[in-house]
Design a protein around this motif. Structure first.
Motif, PDB file in Angstrom:
ATOM      1  N   ASN A  28      21.842  37.057   7.232  1.00 50.59           N
ATOM      2  CA  ASN A  28      22.340  35.755   6.789  1.00 50.59           C
ATOM      3  C   ASN A  28      23.761  35.865   6.220  1.00 50.59           C
ATOM      4  N   ASP A  29      23.976  36.847   5.342  1.00 49.36           N
ATOM      5  CA  ASP A  29      25.315  37.050   4.768  1.00 49.36           C
ATOM      6  C   ASP A  29      26.332  37.381   5.856  1.00 49.36           C
ATOM      7  N   SER A  30      25.926  38.221   6.814  1.00 50.59           N
ATOM      8  CA  SER A  30      26.827  38.591   7.916  1.00 50.59           C
ATOM      9  C   SER A  30      27.199  37.363   8.743  1.00 50.59           C
ATOM     10  N   ALA A  31      26.224  36.502   8.986  1.00 52.47           N
ATOM     11  CA  ALA A  31      26.477  35.286   9.778  1.00 52.47           C
ATOM     12  C   ALA A  31      27.518  34.406   9.102  1.00 52.47           C
ATOM     13  N   TYR A  32      27.389  34.211   7.788  1.00 48.70           N
ATOM     14  CA  TYR A  32      28.359  33.385   7.062  1.00 48.70           C
ATOM     15  C   TYR A  32      29.747  34.035   7.077  1.00 48.70           C
ATOM     16  N   ARG A  33      29.793  35.347   6.932  1.00 49.69           N
ATOM     17  CA  ARG A  33      31.088  36.044   6.980  1.00 49.69           C
ATOM     18  C   ARG A  33      31.751  35.859   8.336  1.00 49.69           C
ATOM     19  N   LEU A  34      30.967  35.919   9.396  1.00 49.80           N
ATOM     20  CA  LEU A  34      31.511  35.796  10.747  1.00 49.80           C
ATOM     21  C   LEU A  34      32.006  34.379  11.020  1.00 49.80           C
ATOM     22  N   VAL A  35      31.261  33.380  10.556  1.00 49.73           N
ATOM     23  CA  VAL A  35      31.731  31.990  10.723  1.00 49.73           C
ATOM     24  C   VAL A  35      32.991  31.767   9.899  1.00 49.73           C
ATOM     25  N   ARG A  36      33.017  32.349   8.697  1.00 50.47           N
ATOM     26  CA  ARG A  36      34.223  32.228   7.867  1.00 50.47           C
ATOM     27  C   ARG A  36      35.423  32.872   8.574  1.00 50.47           C
TER      28      ARG A  36
END
Length: 667
Positions: free
Chosen positions: A358-366
């Motif tokens: 989940n954290d990785s997904a948000y970092r990638l979208v950011r």
């Protein structure tokens, strides 16, 4: 925990995400296409370098590898035991699922698309600008590790454009996760399959066999490095041009081979695709107002050819820094847990793995957001929308003087650059020419009359056959189309805007009070914007830093104070967030005043829309943008998360009758 105990700022800059490096320059790849033969380009020698020199795999061999895997055999036996069906029957079903799903990449079809898309792109777009340094990084990454491409998703054009670019730069063509809707398009669906698309159902619930075939198909391609895998982290096109909350299903699948030690590493490449003018802008606005999405079909594609007579400006495609999953997982994930059971046995991810993904997904979208290129029209749309709402009072002149709009655009250009925006503003062109050129490109949304600029919804008298509701909905198409461009800049301004609104809403200028207000607003809007989980303090620090840096705030250990010169910026930032605040408020008001005790989810959006139409026509609501179904769905998701309402057997019901009223009061 008191904010004062954890604040580290007010003197230094907050930590910058290491994924967000210095940005590259762009080259227009269409320039060569305009000066050379498209046929020669399509038929040229195509020899991409693959992962560790593997030879391309035929689709029949790939399917055989999937069906013979230990994982598929295990799941087939499980399904057979659970359903009482013969294993041969289940095996046949698995084979049929794979046949329906799998791509059949053929170079001849790729060449046909290369020729056709060259003609189309040269007609539609002035330029397609690509950061060639990003292409070189991608080429290196493909040779070293399996690669996953994660493009932003704002248009149907995205996946065609990605394959076109990779073919142009002699890179390995990706296999692309596509919705089943496209498979139903006669001829075109099969051509997409032969250019690398593999088709998956939009949802498959608890279908254990389908999930096993799908996940094994993707993981087999990754483990062997046959081709880059491409999918959209947001799951679907964003109709609002805001980034959507990432979907974790496919990201879980592509991380699995690394977590289980089947590959040394996987490189994930976020790609940011920015359109100066979006082909589907009106279509999206109508969908947000409840008009059903047209079904994908070949006939509809041919009917849409009239777009070829339009000018859609430029596209910027930025290939971001490849991100190592191994590096992201270091110190976060204990991979030893995967040694406790054989790799082929499915295992539901535990909480640590879920949080990591989940954290990785948000970092990638950011990372996608940070590399989105903003055009001048994005700033102009923001200013024009705010001016429209300010001019609602009787007797006010409509629109804004062109000269004043230009001055405000220059001010906002400078502010957005200070906030780190990746802005494409021609520096060797006068501001007035830049503004006029942008207004001309978007002449369907604005008009210039007697030196004043106003939204196109205000021109002429509506036909007498229109009801007030129909007239309002027609205006809403223009407003939502403009809002979709404004939304492209929200990632730049959202944290300062939350802080500006928090200062406005706080009971005093004490730092703790302001932080509490900021925290409440951020939590409320965490379904609306990309706000990384658990990063409230970091976001507050970043917002403070930006507003202090630009002279808007003075911050000391006790207080947060707006400076004399900062009022203009604070007014802009609070106005930017106001439509979203009012949207959440009106949904809460609907739940309190109009809603029955329970509503199905299907009934919810039409009922809210009807209520909002009444409020706007009665003059009790200023912002037409709150008619957006996306805003209403996000509000419902937030209220469910906050415990204000709950779902019971598909129905939406109050958790406690006073909770929505408290939410309205707080908002």
């Amino acid at each position: 925990l008191k904010y004062d105990c954890v604040i580290t700022l007010m003197g230094g800059k907050p930590n910058v995400d290491p994924m967000l490096k210095k940005r590259d320059d762009f080259e227009d790849m269409l320039e060569e296409r305009r000066n050379s033969s498209d046929l020669r380009y399509a038929l040229r020698c195509y020899t991409p370098v693959l992962y560790r020199g593997v030879t391309p795999c035929k689709s029949s061999v790939l399917k055989s590898m999937v069906l013979q895997s230990d994982h598929i055999h295990y799941v087939i036996n499980q399904v057979s035991k659970e359903t009482g069906r013969a294993t041969d029957d289940v095996q046949e079903e698995a084979s049929a699922i794979l046949e329906e799903m799998a791509h059949r990449l053929q170079l001849s079809t790729v060449r046909f698309f290369a020729f056709t898309l060259s003609k189309i792109f040269k007609t539609l777009f002035r330029s397609i600008c690509v950061n060639e340094e990003g292409i070189q990084r991608l080429q290196q990454a493909i040779q070293e590790h399996p690669v996953v491409l994660l493009p932003s998703h704002r248009s149907y054009m995205d996946f065609l454009l990605m394959s076109y670019l990779l073919y142009t730069y002699d890179l390995a063509l990706p296999v692309i996760a596509a919705g089943m809707d496209f498979m139903g398009m006669k001829i075109v669906g099969e051509m997409l399959r032969m250019s690398g698309a593999f088709f998956i159902r939009r949802s498959f619930g608890g279908d254990k066999l389908y999930w096993a075939v799908f996940s094994e198909y993707v993981k087999t391609m990754l483990r062997n490095g046959f081709a880059p895998v491409e999918f959209f982290l947001e799951g679907t096109r964003s109709r609002t041009c805001k980034s959507l909350t990432p979907k974790l299903g496919l990201l879980n699948i592509v991380m699995d081979p690394f977590l289980k030690g089947e590959v040394f590493d996987i490189s994930v490449v976020p790609v940011s695709i920015s359109y100066e003018r979006i082909l589907e802008e009106t279509l999206y606005a109508r969908e947000l107002l409840g008009v059903p999405k047209p079904k994908e079909s070949t006939s509809a594609l041919f009917k849409a050819r009239k777009v070829l007579s339009e000018d859609y400006g430029s596209i910027h495609v930025y290939f971001g820094q490849p991100v190592s999953i191994r590096s992201m997982a270091e110190g976060r994930v204990n991979r030893c847990q995967f040694n406790l059971i054989p790799r082929h046995i499915p295992k539901r991810p535990d909480e640590d793995i879920h949080n990591f993904v989940n954290d990785s997904a948000y970092r990638l979208v950011r990372a996608q957001e940070e590399n989105m290129v903003l055009k001048p029209w994005v700033l102009l749309a923001s200013l024009l929308l705010q001016k429209h709402h300010q001019n609602q009072a009787p007797g006010q002149k409509r629109g804004i003087a062109l000269e004043e709009l230009t001055q405000q655009a220059v001010w906002l250009r400078d502010l957005s650059r200070q906030y780190g925006a990746f802005l494409h503003w021609p520096d060797h062109t006068s501001p007035s020419d830049v503004v006029y050129s942008s207004l001309s490109l978007h002449r369907g949304l604005v008009r210039i009359s007697e030196g004043r600029v106003q939204l196109a919804l205000e021109q002429g008298e509506p036909p007498s056959t229109f009801t007030p509701e129909e007239e309002l909905l027609n205006q809403a198409v223009i407003m939502l189309s403009c809002a979709s461009y404004r939304n492209q800049a929200l990632h730049v301004f959202i944290r300062p805007a939350l802080l500006a609104s928090a200062i406005h809403a706080a009971s005093s200028n004490k730092k703790q009070e302001v932080f509490n207000s900021f925290s409440f607003l951020r939590n409320t809007f965490s379904n609306e914007f990309i706000l990384c989980p658990g990063a409230t303090v970091q976001d507050f620090e970043e917002a403070c830093y930006l507003l202090v840096k630009t002279g808007v705030l003075q911050v000391n250990p006790q207080e947060v104070v707006v400076t004399e010169r900062g009022h203009r910026t604070v007014a802009f930032l609070t106005a930017l967030l106001e439509p979203f605040l009012q949207g959440y408020q009106v949904v809460c008001r609907f739940l309190c005043e109009e809603a029955a005790e329970t509503l199905t989810e299907k009934e919810f959006i039409p009922a809210v829309r009807k209520f909002i139409l009444k409020q706007i026509l009665a003059g009790r609501l200023r912002y037409i943008e709150v008619l957006s179904s996306d805003l209403q769905k996000n509000t419902l998701a937030a209220l469910l998360r906050l415990g204000a309402v709950r779902k019971i057997n598909g129905y939406v019901a109050f958790n406690h009758p006073c909770v929505p009223k408290a939410a309205i009061a707080r908002l």
